[in-house]
Enzyme design. Sequence first.
Site, PDB file in Angstrom:
ATOM      1  CE  LYS A  82      -3.966  -2.254   0.576  1.00 43.60           C
ATOM      2  NZ  LYS A  82      -5.235  -2.172  -0.103  1.00 43.60           N
ATOM      3  CE  LYS A  97      -3.170  -9.740  -3.322  1.00 44.25           C
ATOM      4  NZ  LYS A  97      -3.741  -8.379  -3.179  1.00 44.25           N
ATOM      5  CG  ASP A 101      -4.380  -3.402  -3.567  1.00 46.45           C
ATOM      6  OD1 ASP A 101      -5.316  -4.220  -3.738  1.00 46.45           O
ATOM      7  OD2 ASP A 101      -4.287  -2.678  -2.577  1.00 46.45           O
ATOM      8  CD  GLU A 102      -7.911  -4.647  -5.524  1.00 44.82           C
ATOM      9  OE1 GLU A 102      -7.106  -5.176  -4.746  1.00 44.82           O
ATOM     10  OE2 GLU A 102      -8.574  -3.626  -5.241  1.00 44.82           O
ATOM     11  CG  HIS A 154      -7.696  -9.814  -5.636  1.00 40.06           C
ATOM     12  ND1 HIS A 154      -8.938  -9.232  -5.739  1.00 40.06           N
ATOM     13  CD2 HIS A 154      -7.074  -9.219  -4.585  1.00 40.06           C
ATOM     14  CE1 HIS A 154      -9.049  -8.308  -4.788  1.00 40.06           C
ATOM     15  NE2 HIS A 154      -7.938  -8.285  -4.069  1.00 40.06           N
ATOM     16  CE  LYS A 205     -10.673  -3.173   2.503  1.00 39.50           C
ATOM     17  NZ  LYS A 205      -9.614  -2.327   1.978  1.00 39.50           N
TER      18      LYS A 205
END
Length: 446
Positions: free
Chosen positions: A169, A195, A197-198, A286, A326
């Site tokens: 991130k 990894k 992020d998508e 994902h 979340k």
Amino acid sequence: MFSVCPEWFEKEYWINIFTAEESDIDPDDNIIALYYVKPSGNLSLKSAGINIAAEESIGTWTEVGTITKDVLRLAARVFKVEKMNGSGIVKIAYPLELFDLDAGISHLLSIVAGNLFGMGVLEGVKLLDLHLPKEYVKQFKGPKFGIEGVRKIVGTYDNPRPHLGTIVKPKVGLDPKQTAKVAYEAAMGGVDLVKDDETLTSQKFCPLEERVARVMEALDRVKEETGRTVLYAVDVTADLNQLWKNVDTALENGVNCIMVDVICDGFPVLRALAEDPSVKVPIHVHRTMHAAMTRNPEHGIHMMVLAKLVRLAGGDQLHTGTAKGKMEKPMVGKLKILEDYSGVKGIRRINDFLRSEWYGIKRVLPVASGGIHPALVPANLELLGYPDIQLNAGGGIHGHPDGTLAGAKAMKQAIEAFMRGIKLEEYAKDHPELRRALEHWGYKYA
Ligand code: CAP
Ligand code: MG
């Protein structure tokens, strides 16, 4: 207005063709679909089921003169209907002969999850589960690595424990050098997988080739310094031609894992990747966009079905959701009979399937992700099952007040504490990183 029911389905002859007794259905010779069905108007649940069975096998809106006796054996059959307040569940058996076994998942979906979603006679319909007989499953190779294969690479085969993953991130914006620095710190802190992020593929600000080269160089240093192998799941998601370029580039630059957004790219793409002999690394799957299908309790496709398809297609790790986090949990109407598919129970059911024996197809590592931070570790492990699980934390690592290294350590400590049966607050007394995390986030989402 919809037409309530084509009158030809009301004829006893056709009702007999499209229905059966449960005892007449051989699960070895049929693909069985479980649907939640909400009929339109005052159509009965059974008629709604017959509409689905007919549309997805040999019927249409009217009787046709071209139908022959021989065709009738291909009829799908409604064999179980359970009503509750107008809606309910319907089980339909599709004879195996209806399927082109060589055509795989795309063809399977065209039948069990096809036109039925748009039929006017249904106000809502959700495909909840699929029973796939051995003969069907055996057409697929499944994951190359599976849980055991991934554990062998990471070094947790002999003493299995939950894996820890992190998503770099911010989700996009860092350049390759900055990404590698974050990856290095997370890996030194104890994560087993880093990894993308998508939404990160090969944008100009972070080209995939340079990113893979730098991150793998950082993870090689971690290997030299700690002896641990940390996976880097690079996101190769793209339209097909570009996807293969991404894969080749990543492999040439020494990547040890790839990631694909399976709903965006499609199951056949995942299958092609998993079955290609050149892809000698695990595939992290994902599921971004899945909620367009899974979230509405009365319409769409349940994550259970998507998970089965990912296992057939060959994903080694799959996001299935958190018990505490979340993201929203799966819900299926308010029907008591469907409790097993709802909420945490629903996620646990998926995880247990991925971890179970399935005609020799390798087991898939479930990944819990989305808003996880140290305080949520015990509940997630307890409720989702362990040790065969991976917990991913993005914000819950890089948002640590003392940075990524401390954030990874804190997550690792929370897992250790749980595995040793020690309360987090107790363990935090002599683990400062965990203590800081608990002070910082408290019990958000708990
Ligand atoms: C998690 C994550 C994942 C979600 C997807 C995100 O980051 O990277 O994409 O977990 O949900 O962007 O939200 P955080 P799911 O740890 O920072 O929340 O796994 O349910 O498909
Ligand atoms: Mg993400």
